[in-house]
Write a protein that holds these residues in place. Structure first.
Motif, PDB file in Angstrom:
ATOM      1  N   VAL A 395       0.716  -1.135   0.266  1.00  0.00           N
ATOM      2  CA  VAL A 395       0.195   0.080   0.192  1.00  0.00           C
ATOM      3  C   VAL A 395       0.874   1.404  -0.115  1.00  0.00           C
ATOM      4  N   GLU A 396       1.879   1.198   0.633  1.00  0.00           N
ATOM      5  CA  GLU A 396       2.783   2.258   0.903  1.00  0.00           C
ATOM      6  C   GLU A 396       3.201   2.632  -0.570  1.00  0.00           C
ATOM      7  N   LEU A 399       0.498   3.870  -2.970  1.00  0.00           N
ATOM      8  CA  LEU A 399       0.021   5.168  -2.891  1.00  0.00           C
ATOM      9  C   LEU A 399       0.973   6.461  -3.116  1.00  0.00           C
ATOM     10  N   VAL A 400       2.326   6.114  -2.439  1.00  0.00           N
ATOM     11  CA  VAL A 400       3.226   7.147  -2.351  1.00  0.00           C
ATOM     12  C   VAL A 400       4.176   7.145  -3.663  1.00  0.00           C
ATOM     13  N   LEU A 423      -4.757  -2.232  -4.312  1.00  0.00           N
ATOM     14  CA  LEU A 423      -4.422  -2.525  -3.076  1.00  0.00           C
ATOM     15  C   LEU A 423      -5.130  -3.846  -2.562  1.00  0.00           C
ATOM     16  N   PRO A 424      -4.334  -4.346  -1.621  1.00  0.00           N
ATOM     17  CA  PRO A 424      -4.775  -5.658  -0.892  1.00  0.00           C
ATOM     18  C   PRO A 424      -6.267  -5.415  -0.250  1.00  0.00           C
ATOM     19  N   ALA A 427      -4.614  -4.794   4.894  1.00  0.00           N
ATOM     20  CA  ALA A 427      -3.223  -4.373   5.310  1.00  0.00           C
ATOM     21  C   ALA A 427      -2.790  -4.172   6.762  1.00  0.00           C
TER      22      ALA A 427
END
Lengths: 456, 456
Positions: A395-396, A399-400, A423-424, A427
């Motif tokens: 996710v990091e 998204l980043v 995305l999972p 998380a």
């Protein structure tokens, strides 16, 4: 285990050469036998019941993912839209409006690839066929899997199926999102195709030129076209790795000469993200992709493997997202990697398309054996916990850092459900987690994430 | 329910006026009775066992949070560091190195506030006291709570305590992260203080001037100082809202005249993020903060409430993160909101500091009653599922939009564990989730997130 045999045959076929489109077409027909098809001649029937789609205004597009050339172009369906009525699988009737002189005709994945067609149609055709093929293969894996009694899994006896969302852009273009939620093997899986076109304004041309030297610069907006296939599979079992794939084609046209392609390129890649490192699996994944590269150009693999390691790096964690694979962008006849050496000629557009077909066909042979080998392993709560922590990192990254996701989020009206499909389902974040310490199974993975290795 | 009574008393005291520092000091003493304190005189003893901290190189700092004025300054502990040896609670001995002419002396939160001290020391003192007070209050709530049999909760009979990580920056500055993981009431809670200083280069000055008009521009780096308190509490029960708080002070000094403050401002706020809307709770939270504002300046609340709605908006979801609260930045004597009207004078620095003390003291009275009122409600799997989906949105906001988090992630060497402490333990993403539909309890929340309301 009839699946293994049947899967094995499919895989062998795909590994040896690009998937023949007739085979694909057969698969496509099977999958579409019970559903309506695109049609431009008859008025649309009332849309079927779609209880999983609370908002029927399915309209927008995420070509998403991983590169600056990506276009996420989407708009709310507007009743003012004019032009030919069309309908598509499971979606309400939508209207196509052309943006640059040609009405949009949905691409027919059942067509045999014809070199006389423009590349935009051929590539769109290819990714649609491949999407069908991959979705059917994943559904076959789901159908063959008997979950362990301890597995949190839907209780229904019917094998889980992908939810298929097809859409048309009022401004021209189309796509389909195939998503599986709560599968037995795949906790969350998305296999998306998008085919979009529009106008690239001068500022956008300038920005894009930084990474795509062949792009011309005009003072007026120029027509562009983008199509791609994008996949993210998050298995339930912590011993089965997450995988990502994206292949795409982009071109721009002369603003005053419709049909005159001024610049074009391919891009994409595929990478593996295990929670637990199985060295043989990393080797299989990498060597299958390497073999596919080597058939076309032995310079590809070392360059694209390194590019992948660089792209999927999470600076704030000082670690890679996974064990990598390959990543490339801006692949065209004049790319640096095709600079003439020893009097050799650069590859033709046809040859580069052949490479894209080979490498994208190598996805299932590179990944499915890893799924089949590991999906019946049991797991502990601690292993699940570690998997969820690793998904936090996923996710990091997405998204980043992921350029496609960032671009999508910043695009007004983009179809957010498609963009964040990667995305999972779940998380986890822990403060100063003790998991991943040296000398543990989790630590073995961390070592490789901190220092990417050569696997092939 | 002795907690309710005792909590009530604490809250009533805090609500009526800024917390008296002597009371705070008593609380602080209690909390520190069994632990070592900062000391600059004796050589450090061997560090205590810290099994939850795999890497003993605890060194860096996240001043983190929500605004452009934030500095995340952190470096690996280096053995070359020189200067006075100090030790701090539970952390290995670290050495303070000054960056601009003054050795760093840890701020003593037990000191009575003395107006003759520079504001930097007074604010640091304040946030440290408040941190202790809040941590002790939250631990008291944990100790008083008997989990429901159905709750997933640690089986240990000892009430959960915060893990306290204190650190010193080798370059000067200090901080402490207080984190609770797996509590009975709070699934994940972080209460962080940081006090950092360093040099702001010309490019940084220029960038910062966009939002802070009072900042002078020099051709050389200028010394700055920043201190703040930052809190994120994620309760386990879906009926207890997540809450966030951040208050901070920033100043810059003349590069050639140590001690001459050229510009300063306060910033911060607090906002509530429920998964299920309880209108009375939103009203209590907002009206408590409004009352605190109104005691100082009736222009504050309407301006800061609107600023909060604007700041905590998630554009790609077209919804707010929660039901808001207040947010402000760049609060100094010359701020626009203090422009003289009807011949009135702008507030003094002392008066603005008083406001910050009042508003930060209002945190517990605004939030704790909501916790106590809702923490014993039961919940269903579906309600938990919705809570996790909302936490996914929290992750999206923090990773994609929060200025402090973005700044922290982009700062090489920043203490990532402190920056990402704000993320929930678990978050969930569903494709085209049917949850949140109109007419449901979840939909009631969505309505307010899409169209922020006045609650006070």
């Amino acid at each position: 285990m009839s699946l293994r045999v049947s899967g094995g045959r499919l895989l062998a076929g795909a590994a040896s050469r690009p998937m023949p489109s007739r085979t694909t077409a057969n698969l496509v027909r099977t999958s579409r036998a019970r559903s309506s098809r695109f049609s431009t001649s008859t008025p649309p029937p009332p849309p079927p019941e779609t209880p999983r789609r609370p908002n029927p205004l399915v309209t927008s597009a995420a070509a998403g993912f991983a590169a600056g050339l990506i276009f996420v172009l989407a708009r709310r369906w507007t009743t003012e839209a004019k032009s030919a009525d069309v309908k598509c699988d499971g979606a309400p009737g939508l209207i196509v409006v052309d943006t640059h002189g040609r009405p949009w005709m949905p691409v027919d994945a059942e067509e045999q690839d014809d070199p006389r067609n423009p590349m935009r149609i051929r590539m769109a055709n290819w990714v649609k066929s491949l999407q069908d093929h991959i979705v059917l293969t994943l559904e076959a894996i789901e159908a063959s899997h008997s979950p362990l009694p301890s597995e949190h899994s839907p209780s229904s006896s019917a094998p889980p199926k992908f939810l298929r969302d097809a859409w048309l852009r009022p401004e021209g273009g189309e796509g389909s999102s195939c998503v599986l939620a709560g599968g037995r093997v795949f906790e969350k899986a998305g296999v998306n195709v998008s085919i979009v076109h529009g106008k690239l304004p001068p500022a956008g041309q300038k920005q894009m030129r930084a990474e795509h030297a062949s792009l011309p610069q005009f003072d007026v907006p120029i027509p562009f076209f983008a199509t791609g296939l994008s996949i993210v599979l998050h298995p339930r079992n912590p011993h089965v790795p997450t995988v990502h794939l994206n292949y795409r084609y982009f071109e721009v046209e002369h603003p005053e000469k419709p049909g005159e392609v001024l610049a074009w390129w391919f891009g994409g890649g595929s990478d593996l993200t295990p929670s637990y490192l199985v060295e043989d699996d990393a080797r299989l994944f990498h060597s299958t992709l390497k073999d596919a590269c080597d058939k076309h150009n032995t310079a590809y693999w070392p360059a694209f493997k390194a590019w992948c390691d660089k792209y999927f790096y999470i600076p704030h964690r000082k670690e890679s997202r996974g064990v990598g694979g390959l990543f490339f962008d801006d692949l065209t006849t004049t790319s640096q990697i095709h600079a003439p050496k020893d009097g050799s000629n650069p590859p033709s557009k046809e040859e580069i398309f052949d490479f894209v077909k080979t490498i994208s066909s190598a996805f299932l042979p590179a990944y499915v054996p890893i799924v089949l080998k590991n999906k019946d392993k049991g797991w502990t709560d601690e292993e699940r916990r570690w998997q969820l922590i690793r998904r936090g990192r996923y996710v990091e990254f997405n998204l980043v850092y992921d350029r496609g996701t960032k671009f999508g989020l910043a695009t007004p009206g983009a179809r957010i459900e498609s963009i964040l499909m990667s995305l999972p389902e779940i998380a986890r974040w822990e403060y100063m987690s003790e998991m991943g310490a040296e000398g543990t199974e989790e630590g073995k993975l961390m070592e490789v994430l901190r220092k990417p290795r050569e696997w092939a």
